[in-house]
Design an enzyme around this catalytic site. Structure first.
Site, PDB file in Angstrom:
ATOM      1  N   ASP A 204      48.506  27.206  37.256  1.00 22.54           N
ATOM      2  CA  ASP A 204      47.313  27.313  36.421  1.00 22.54           C
ATOM      3  C   ASP A 204      47.566  28.354  35.334  1.00 22.54           C
ATOM      4  OD1 ASP A 204      47.171  29.804  37.594  1.00 22.54           O
ATOM      5  OD2 ASP A 204      45.195  29.530  38.489  1.00 22.54           O
ATOM      6  N   ASP A 206      45.794  31.841  33.794  1.00 27.88           N
ATOM      7  CA  ASP A 206      44.761  32.848  34.072  1.00 27.88           C
ATOM      8  C   ASP A 206      44.532  33.740  32.858  1.00 27.88           C
ATOM      9  OD1 ASP A 206      44.747  32.345  37.123  1.00 27.88           O
ATOM     10  OD2 ASP A 206      46.846  32.831  36.744  1.00 27.88           O
ATOM     11  N   ASP A 292      41.741  29.527  34.683  1.00 28.38           N
ATOM     12  CA  ASP A 292      40.790  30.491  35.239  1.00 28.38           C
ATOM     13  C   ASP A 292      40.443  31.517  34.171  1.00 28.38           C
ATOM     14  OD1 ASP A 292      40.592  29.419  37.734  1.00 28.38           O
ATOM     15  OD2 ASP A 292      41.677  31.015  38.771  1.00 28.38           O
TER      16      ASP A 292
HETATM   17  P1  DGT Z   1      50.678  30.425  39.846  1.00 29.67           P
HETATM   18  O1  DGT Z   1      49.380  30.282  39.121  1.00 29.67           O
HETATM   19  O2  DGT Z   1      50.711  29.630  41.116  1.00 29.67           O
HETATM   20  O3  DGT Z   1      51.844  30.160  38.988  1.00 29.67           O
HETATM   21  O4  DGT Z   1      50.834  31.955  40.331  1.00 29.67           O
HETATM   22  P2  DGT Z   1      49.849  33.153  40.090  1.00 29.67           P
HETATM   23  O5  DGT Z   1      50.527  34.382  40.547  1.00 29.67           O
HETATM   24  O6  DGT Z   1      49.330  33.126  38.697  1.00 29.67           O
HETATM   25  O7  DGT Z   1      48.694  32.920  41.130  1.00 29.67           O
HETATM   26  P3  DGT Z   1      47.134  32.627  40.890  1.00 29.67           P
HETATM   27  O8  DGT Z   1      46.891  31.926  39.605  1.00 29.67           O
HETATM   28  O9  DGT Z   1      46.620  31.965  42.123  1.00 29.67           O
HETATM   29  O10 DGT Z   1      46.456  34.058  40.847  1.00 29.67           O
HETATM   30  C1  DGT Z   1      46.790  35.037  39.908  1.00 29.67           C
HETATM   31  C2  DGT Z   1      46.509  36.378  40.434  1.00 29.67           C
HETATM   32  O11 DGT Z   1      45.131  36.635  40.388  1.00 29.67           O
HETATM   33  C3  DGT Z   1      46.905  36.525  41.893  1.00 29.67           C
HETATM   34  O12 DGT Z   1      48.155  37.108  41.998  1.00 29.67           O
HETATM   35  C4  DGT Z   1      45.863  37.390  42.486  1.00 29.67           C
HETATM   36  C5  DGT Z   1      44.698  37.262  41.575  1.00 29.67           C
HETATM   37  N1  DGT Z   1      43.594  36.476  42.140  1.00 29.67           N
HETATM   38  C6  DGT Z   1      43.555  35.169  42.385  1.00 29.67           C
HETATM   39  N2  DGT Z   1      42.357  34.816  42.864  1.00 29.67           N
HETATM   40  C7  DGT Z   1      41.627  35.939  42.934  1.00 29.67           C
HETATM   41  C8  DGT Z   1      40.291  36.237  43.347  1.00 29.67           C
HETATM   42  O13 DGT Z   1      39.524  35.379  43.775  1.00 29.67           O
HETATM   43  N3  DGT Z   1      39.891  37.534  43.251  1.00 29.67           N
HETATM   44  C9  DGT Z   1      40.721  38.507  42.782  1.00 29.67           C
HETATM   45  N4  DGT Z   1      40.280  39.759  42.712  1.00 29.67           N
HETATM   46  N5  DGT Z   1      41.968  38.269  42.389  1.00 29.67           N
HETATM   47  C10 DGT Z   1      42.419  37.007  42.469  1.00 29.67           C
HETATM   48 MG    MG Z   2      48.129  31.528  37.971  1.00 28.99          MG
END
Ligand code: DGT
Ligand code: MG
Length: 368
Positions: A204, A206, A292
């Site tokens: 996704d 962010d 997001d």
């Molecule tokens: P991806 O999107 O799978 O390539 O990898 P990321 O690291 O971008 O993971 P993602 O998009 O699920 O989440 C980004 C970061 O945001 C994650 O490392 C922790 C934080 N995060 C995700 N969901 C929540 C939430 O509901 N509350 C808070 N405080 N932080 C969150």
């Molecule tokens: Mg992400």
């Protein structure tokens, strides 16, 4: 016994926030195996076991070279008996039986496919699995009731399970910035999540939105969403008010302005970027992309950036370190010092690391 007297091959700190974890490392054959076991444990709702495998994988990611022999891992933290057994098997035989049989299992494959639907978590996927559902297509003509998120998830299943490229993330950034500037000039957007850590693709995109004048960000999300929707750029969106007050890992008493944090889970309709005209005709001309959006008051911005940059394990260990080592409570809004009984202010990530007594780790080294 001579071996035991040798100094350890590697030294690695205990908490992921105390060490550098680059995106590219030398032990992917091992980390992929351990992460598959972590994923499978999560599907079985065994969080402790899942985190243990994730931690073991994370330790291997920090090693400066590829592991050849199990003895080299002596003295490293977070490597439990089970993880070591799996690593040893892979080093000796090239693969682990447990990993391969898990990968092939009907349950793992079904859970992977079903949790891959936007809006479907482990609990729902598991219930469907026990009711005989195996693939997303099984849901198309079944009696199962789907909520709006799940309907959108099913509808755009293929797109949403295709990686988002950095170029696509940047293109969405341009659109989000346009929307934000249209409704609140001077507002700032920051790309967070995996792309901020230097990933070239993600599941996704962010974004964090703020305005340097505290209070200006209030009521911003509905306006941004409305602007995007009017332009026909949204396939799905759900805006939630900040759930911080109910969240289980927040401090005892958050400041009263916390409930202004808003989050929008959306699916963007992204017009194809670089496809040449003949390619465009073959498939549809747009791609569904998960985006997001989070709005943060300026005073909490540093905490929000730190909290939304990840990785998930890095975040988990930051909070654990704050609690266990510093008697502080950290989340995406604030840092509370339980000893002094006060919130500690910070305007940059560097400052937060410093308040925690940690060496600064840049985003590109937070790929724990
Ligand atoms: P991806 O999107 O799978 O390539 O990898 P990321 O690291 O971008 O993971 P993602 O998009 O699920 O989440 C980004 C970061 O945001 C994650 O490392 C922790 C934080 N995060 C995700 N969901 C929540 C939430 O509901 N509350 C808070 N405080 N932080 C969150
Ligand atoms: Mg992400």
């Amino acid at each position: 016994d001579k071996l035991r007297l040798d100094p350890p091959e590697f030294t690695v700190k205990n908490y992921a926030c105390q060490r550098r974890t680059p995106l590219k490392h030398n032990n992917t054959h091992l980390t992929h195996a351990l992460e598959l076991l972590a994923e499978s444990a999560a599907f079985g709702e065994n969080e402790g076991r899942s985190v243990a495998f994730t931690r073991a994988a994370s330790v291997l990611k920090t090693l400066p070279r590829s592991v050849q022999r199990i003895e080299e891992l002596r003295g490293l933290p977070c490597l439990g008996e089970h993880s070591l057994r799996v690593i040893k098997e892979i080093l000796e035989y090239g693969a682990s039986q447990e990993v391969e049989s898990t990968r092939q299992s009907e349950q793992y494959q079904a859970m992977k496919a079903l949790t891959g639907i936007f809006g479907v978590g482990v609990k729902t996927a598991d219930r469907w699995y026990r009711e005989g559902v195996r693939r997303p297509s099984d849901l198309m003509d079944s009696e199962q009731k789907l909520n709006q998120a799940q309907q959108a998830g099913l509808q755009h299943y293929k797109d949403l399970n295709t990686c988002v490229s950095k170029a696509e993330a940047d293109a969405i950034g341009v659109i989000v910035d346009q929307a934000v500037q249209a409704v609140l000039p001077g507002a700032q957007i920051t790309l967070t999540g995996g792309f901020r850590r230097g990933k070239e693709s993600g599941h996704d995109v962010d974004f964090l939105i703020t305005h340097p004048e505290e209070g200006k960000e209030e009521g911003l999300m509905p306006k941004v969403v409305n602007w995007l929707d009017t332009q026909g750029l949204l396939l799905y969106q759900k805006t939630t008010r900040n759930s911080y007050l109910e969240s289980k890992d927040g401090p005892a008493r958050p400041p009263s302005n916390m409930d202004r944090f808003e989050r929008c889970f959306s699916i963007f309709k992204l017009e194809s970027q670089s496809c040449s005209p003949p390619e465009r005709e073959k498939s549809h001309q747009w791609k569904a992309v998960r985006v997001d959006l989070v709005v943060s008051p300026f005073s909490q911005f540093a905490f929000a950036v730190l909290g939304w940059t990840g990785s998930k394990l890095f975040e988990r260990d930051l909070r654990r370190y704050a609690g266990q080592v510093k008697n502080m409570s950290l989340n995406s809004h604030s840092l509370f010092d339980s000893h002094q009984r006060c919130f500690l202010r910070a305007t940059s990530e560097e400052e937060i690391f410093s308040l925690l007594g940690l060496e600064y780790i840049p985003a590109c080294d937070r790929n724990a």
